[in-house]
Every structure is written in C-alpha cells, then in structure tokens.
Design a protein around this motif. Structure first.
Motif, mmCIF file in Angstrom:
data_model
loop_
_atom_site.group_PDB
_atom_site.id
_atom_site.type_symbol
_atom_site.label_atom_id
_atom_site.label_comp_id
_atom_site.label_asym_id
_atom_site.label_seq_id
_atom_site.Cartn_x
_atom_site.Cartn_y
_atom_site.Cartn_z
ATOM 1 N N VAL A 57 11.840 1.222 29.138
ATOM 2 C CA VAL A 57 12.964 0.499 29.750
ATOM 3 C C VAL A 57 12.623 -0.974 29.958
ATOM 4 C CG1 VAL A 57 13.626 2.615 30.934
ATOM 5 C CG2 VAL A 57 12.271 0.914 32.156
ATOM 6 N N PRO A 72 12.279 -3.720 27.983
ATOM 7 C CA PRO A 72 13.133 -4.785 27.426
ATOM 8 C C PRO A 72 14.452 -4.939 28.169
ATOM 9 C CG PRO A 72 12.151 -3.483 25.669
ATOM 10 C CD PRO A 72 11.853 -2.755 26.945
ATOM 11 N N GLU A 73 15.107 -3.813 28.481
ATOM 12 C CA GLU A 73 16.396 -3.895 29.165
ATOM 13 C C GLU A 73 16.234 -4.463 30.569
ATOM 14 O OE1 GLU A 73 20.231 -1.069 30.363
ATOM 15 O OE2 GLU A 73 18.434 -0.186 29.458
ATOM 16 N N VAL A 74 15.192 -4.005 31.276
ATOM 17 C CA VAL A 74 14.973 -4.494 32.636
ATOM 18 C C VAL A 74 14.602 -5.978 32.616
ATOM 19 C CG1 VAL A 74 13.576 -4.250 34.718
ATOM 20 C CG2 VAL A 74 14.325 -2.210 33.480
ATOM 21 N N ASP A 123 15.433 -8.210 30.449
ATOM 22 C CA ASP A 123 16.643 -9.000 30.184
ATOM 23 C C ASP A 123 17.507 -9.135 31.435
ATOM 24 O OD1 ASP A 123 15.866 -9.343 27.580
ATOM 25 O OD2 ASP A 123 17.147 -7.762 26.778
ATOM 26 N N ALA A 124 17.635 -8.026 32.194
ATOM 27 C CA ALA A 124 18.451 -8.070 33.406
ATOM 28 C C ALA A 124 17.835 -8.993 34.452
ATOM 29 C CB ALA A 124 18.606 -6.658 33.977
ATOM 30 N N ALA A 145 9.030 -5.689 35.110
ATOM 31 C CA ALA A 145 9.687 -4.564 34.444
ATOM 32 C C ALA A 145 8.735 -3.397 34.223
ATOM 33 C CB ALA A 145 10.268 -5.025 33.105
ATOM 34 N N THR A 171 13.734 4.138 35.533
ATOM 35 C CA THR A 171 15.195 4.108 35.578
ATOM 36 C C THR A 171 15.725 5.405 36.182
ATOM 37 O OG1 THR A 171 15.317 4.915 33.297
ATOM 38 C CG2 THR A 171 15.432 2.534 33.641
ATOM 39 N N LEU A 197 21.525 -1.981 36.696
ATOM 40 C CA LEU A 197 21.613 -2.375 35.289
ATOM 41 C C LEU A 197 23.005 -2.146 34.720
ATOM 42 C CD1 LEU A 197 18.248 -0.809 34.014
ATOM 43 C CD2 LEU A 197 18.672 -3.195 34.643
ATOM 44 N N GLN A 198 23.603 -1.015 35.073
ATOM 45 C CA GLN A 198 24.941 -0.662 34.572
ATOM 46 C C GLN A 198 25.735 -0.043 35.716
ATOM 47 O OE1 GLN A 198 24.479 1.980 31.204
ATOM 48 N NE2 GLN A 198 22.836 0.740 30.333
ATOM 49 N N ARG A 240 24.870 -5.658 38.500
ATOM 50 C CA ARG A 240 23.871 -6.519 37.846
ATOM 51 C C ARG A 240 23.144 -7.392 38.871
ATOM 52 N NH1 ARG A 240 22.088 -5.074 32.780
ATOM 53 N NH2 ARG A 240 21.562 -6.886 31.516
ATOM 54 N N ALA A 250 17.340 0.299 37.699
ATOM 55 C CA ALA A 250 15.884 0.225 37.598
ATOM 56 C C ALA A 250 15.335 0.337 39.014
ATOM 57 C CB ALA A 250 15.459 -1.092 36.960
#
Length: 562
Positions: free
Chosen positions: A416, A418-420, A422-423, A442, A447, A470-471, A491, A518
C-alpha cells in the motif's frame, strides 16, 4: 543453481565405502538405487526435469545435454541420481552446491531435488535427501534448502531430515509465474559453537530472529536497537559502472575496511576482475570530486528478473544510502528487475536500517551463516519486491507458519506504500515532505476497509492509531455518545492529536460511506519520529498549524450555533 559431481576431497571411511542406498518399489521386486551421476545419466536427468517442469523451465542448464554434462564433472557440486535397479532408468535427481559463500564459509545449498511423476510416492525423494546429507555433512558447517511452496512435500522432506524453517522469500523464483520459497537451514559440526552471540538488530528483524534461533535450538540472544539511525542521505555523488580503474580503487577500499564487512554474498572483489566478469558481476560506483567514494557489487539474473547484492564498500558512511537507492531505481526503471535480495550482517543495525528505508524487508534470519575472521556470524536476509505483493496464503508446515505470517504481513503492508505516499503528498499535515520521507511514513501503515456506519473509534477509546482516509468519507461526531455536531472528512488525517496526548478520544469517527483508511499505529509513528528527526521537526510544525486551523473552524461552528 548448479549441480555436478562431488569434488575429490578426503572423506571418512564410512562414506568412501558406503554401499548404494536401496528401497523397494510398490507392487514388485524392483529396487531404487541412489548414486553419483555419470555422463551416461545426462539424458535421464534431462527427462526428469522436462517431465516435472516442462519446456518452460527457466534453468536451461538442466534441459541442455551439454550443460548437464559440465555439471556432472563440476568440482564444486555433488549430483546424485535415483535409478530403477532393473531398468536402469533415472527416476530422480538431487544436487548439493558447495562453497556458495565467498569466505570459504563451508556452506552448501541442497537444491534441485526432482522426482519423475512415475516414481513419486515410492521413496526416491527421501533416499536422495539421505544420500546427499551423508556425502556432504563432513564437508560443511551450514546447509540451506529453498523449498518451492507449490510442492509442500519438499518442506516435509527437509524437516524430516533435520532442516528447520528460518525464512520465507516472497516471489523469489520465476517459472511461468513468480513463486515463493520457504527457507530451511541445518547446522553441522562446529557451526553453532563458533557462532558469535548477541547480534544487534533493528525491531523489524527481531520476530524473525526469535523464530529462527528457537527453531535452530539456540537461545534468542539478539539485542534490539530501537533507535538505530540509517546511513546519511547524501545525493551529491556521480554514479557510474565499474571500470578497470575503478576495480583497483575499490580493492584498496576493501583492504582498508575488511573489519567492517556488513554485506555478504557468494562473490568478493578480491576474486579478481577476470573472475568477476566471468561470473557476470556488476558494480555501481559513487564518485565525488573525481575520486571513488564507494561501490556496490551485485549479480543480475535476467531469466529470474532478480538481483543479488553481494558486496558494499565505501571510504566512509556517506555514499552507502546513495548506492543502495540508485540500485533500486535502476532495477525498477531500466532493467525490468522484479526481486532484489541481500544478506546483511546481524551485527550491523545501521546497515539493516538503511536497507529497510530503501524498501527492503527482512525475510529470513540465518544463524551462523557466514565465517568471518575466527567466528561464524548470523545474517539477516532482506528482500525487495518491485512488483505488487499479491501473494496468496502459502501452504507451509505448522512449524513455519508464525515466521511465514510475519513476513507476509510486512510485504502486504508494503503493497500500500505507493497509494499512501501519494495521499500523504495531498494532506496539509505532511506539507513540505519529500517523497523519501513520505515513503518512510507509508511503510509503517496498514490498510483497513470500513463499511458505511462502522466506527473507526468511539468517544473514550484510547488513541492507539492515526487514520488517513484514502477513499470514501468519514464523519466526526462530538458529544458524550458521539451524536453531536459533526464534520465530514475525506482524503485527510484523523487522530493526529494522539501524537502529543495519550488522553482518550473526545470525538467519535464513523464511516459515512464505504471507506478505505491507512492505519498508522501510534507506537510505530513515535518510533519513526524518534529515529528521523528531520521528519519529526516537519510534522510537529505542521501539527501546530493543523491544530490552530481546527480550533478556528471549531470556534466558527460554535459562533454559528449561538
């Protein structure tokens, strides 16, 4: 991995004159014999591998007669075959690859045990394992087996013959698809009596060390270094590949720093330039002001799409992080590599921490694996996946389950990142954070999905975690029962005040819609900011700004109510 005929070395009398091993085959008087392979067995060995794995088998040396013939006569391997005593047909094969360490470490890999499908269940695998143990045990201190997870019986054979689980290597092998392996180890002779005790390890390694040392019958004597700092983050070096001139300069560095060896592998610089080139070894060089400051040695396997780091040399601490991070970058962006592996000294917590910050995770702990000076040292095997860690639950024996679960948890958490990361770049609390710093945050996240109406925490709960939405949307509720005026969060970060205050939550948080968060454990977060003062200064500054902003919004809401 290679295989071949045993080297001509003095063996004891019982091994020299030992008769062939035999066992009865079901349903008849036929017998199986296990002996060393000869050139006449080459096509039979090829048939075993072809039938077992097919033409897509990536290790072509086991499918090509010329390569197999060379392996038969290799002086660094033992290659055995199991044959039918009546038909003389080859029904199985196994090898021991000697001297796989660079120090004359008395180490060997027990690899490539394959049994023809027609002979499975008849004891050929057990006989091959017994015979190669008998032939190798007086010539080595440590033996290792990498058991493919897709063949659970190989783990059972290894365990039955004294090998114990010490690691789990996610997606290490590449056949038609990538496969994970279970790492098993066995000690012989004086190996454990020569072991240096009380390794110094970082917290992420400690569970693996406990599992492995216990499995090897040793006291869990590792000392945890909670606040081990990584080597410096410096970028003002020039990166290049090694040349002839670079070889001699690195050799001088090696001679001056041999007492501080912190990375181990099957090759060393002093083997000489010709042997290094023959083995397809590579070095990345860090230069500053025209002078070589350090070098990182590695092997590339383009079939496996993998890299093995075997040596790291430097004049001082400054180029180490630069070399490791640039190797990862080149593997990902230019070479199409999917898996990187390194053995790090269990007595070098700073080096362990540096590889951890470059995305490597501990995947094995090998007690007494290398011989250095007058004693044997433990090593931490660390791996870096450059592909998504979509690893299914493996089929491992019960004894290996706790170790495997720990490793998998770390790699799935890393998935997780990369996604974290970016957030994090979009949230005020992490304002001005570099990408490298964001990745560090991160890496300590997991998650968690929440259904609409599900509480993340309630009023009065202990603030043990921070939540990064995150979402979806999460609603904050006030009041004794969490039913008062509220705020909708998306977010953004929730629970950041727990960094400075351990008091129970005065608000509740509930998922307004299906949400993905996260989750950052408070204890892990505090360890990170103690270790990385640069991150701590930035976050405390942003925390003050964030609390001030929330206080202003709260005052405005109260003013509207009145």
């Amino acid at each position: 991995m290679s295989a071949g005929r045993a080297a001509v070395l003095p063996l004891n009398e019982t091994l020299t004159h030992q008769p062939l091993l035999r066992t009865a085959v079901k349903g008849g008087a036929a017998m199986l014999e296990v002996r060393e392979a000869t050139a006449a067995d080459v096509m039979g060995i090829r048939d075993v591998f072809m039938t077992s794995y097919g033409e897509e088998y990536p290790y072509h040396e086991f499918l090509e007669p010329e390569a197999l013939t060379r392996l038969v006569y290799s002086e660094n391997s033992i290659l055995l075959v199991a044959i039918d005593s009546d038909s003389r047909r080859v029904l199985g094969t196994a090898s021991v690859v000697m001297n796989i360490g660079a120090f004359g470490d008395l180490t060997a890999e027990f690899g490539r045990l394959a049994v023809h499908p027609d002979a499975r269940g008849q004891g050929a695998g057990t006989l091959l394992m017994k015979e190669r143990l008998c032939r190798a045990r007086d010539r080595i201190h440590v033996g290792i087996v990498e058991n493919r997870i897709v063949h659970s019986y190989s783990q059972k054979i290894s365990r039955r013959h004294g090998f114990v689980p010490v690691g789990f290597l996610p997606w290490k092998l590449r056949f038609i698809h990538r496969e994970s392996v279970a790492l098993y180890l066995q000690h012989f002779g004086d190996a454990l009596r020569l072991r240096r005790n009380n390794p110094r390890i970082i917290p992420e390694v400690h569970p693996l060390a406990e599992f492995s040392l216990k499995n090897c019958g040793q006291e869990a004597d590792a000392v945890v270094r909670d606040h081990a700092a990584s080597y410096p983050h410096e970028e003002d070096f020039e990166l290049q590949e090694m040349t002839t001139d670079g070889f001699s300069s690195l050799l001088r560095i090696q001679r001056g720093r041999i007492h501080r060896r912190e990375v181990f592998g099957p090759v060393r610089l002093h083997y000489g330039l010709f042997q290094l080139q023959a083995r397809q070894c590579n070095y990345l060089i860090a230069r500053r002001d025209g002078r070589i400051a350090g070098g990182l040695g590695f092997l590339v396997d383009h079939v496996e799409k993998s890299v093995r780091v075997f040596e790291l040399l430097s004049v001082d601490d400054r180029p180490i992080h630069f070399l490791i991070s640039n190797l990862v970058r080149l593997c990902r962006q230019e070479w199409g590599i999917e898996y990187i592996e390194v053995d790090v000294s269990a007595y070098a917590p700073r080096m362990q921490q540096t590889f951890l910050e470059c995305g490597f995770l501990p995947s094995g702990y090998l007690p007494a694996w290398v011989f250095h000076n007058v004693e044997r040292l433990d090593v931490v095997r660390m791996s870096r996946l450059l592909i998504p860690p979509d690893i299914p639950d493996p089929d491992v024996i019960d004894e290996a389950t706790p170790l495997t679960n720990y490793v998998l948890k770390q790699f799935r958490r890393q998935g997780v990142i990369p996604e974290v990361a970016d957030a994090i770049g979009e949230i005020d609390f992490f304002e001005d954070m570099t990408h490298e710093q964001a990745v560090c945050v991160a890496e300590i996240c997991t998650t968690q999905s929440y259904q609409a109406g599900q509480f993340l925490f309630a009023v009065g709960d202990d603030p043990s975690e921070l939540f990064l939405v995150l979402q979806g949307q999460v609603r904050l509720l006030s009041g004794d029962q969490g039913t008062g005026p509220c705020e909708l969060i998306e977010r953004d970060l929730i629970g950041e005040t727990s960094i400075v205050s351990p008091r129970p939550h005065t608000l509740a948080a509930v998922a307004e819609t299906p949400s993905l968060c996260a989750v950052i454990p408070r204890d892990d977060f505090q360890k990170l900011i103690r270790r990385r003062t640069d991150i701590a200064v930035l976050l405390y500054r942003n925390l003050a700004r964030s609390l001030a902003s929330k206080l202003r919004r709260s005052n405005l809401r109260e003013a509207e109510l009145y």
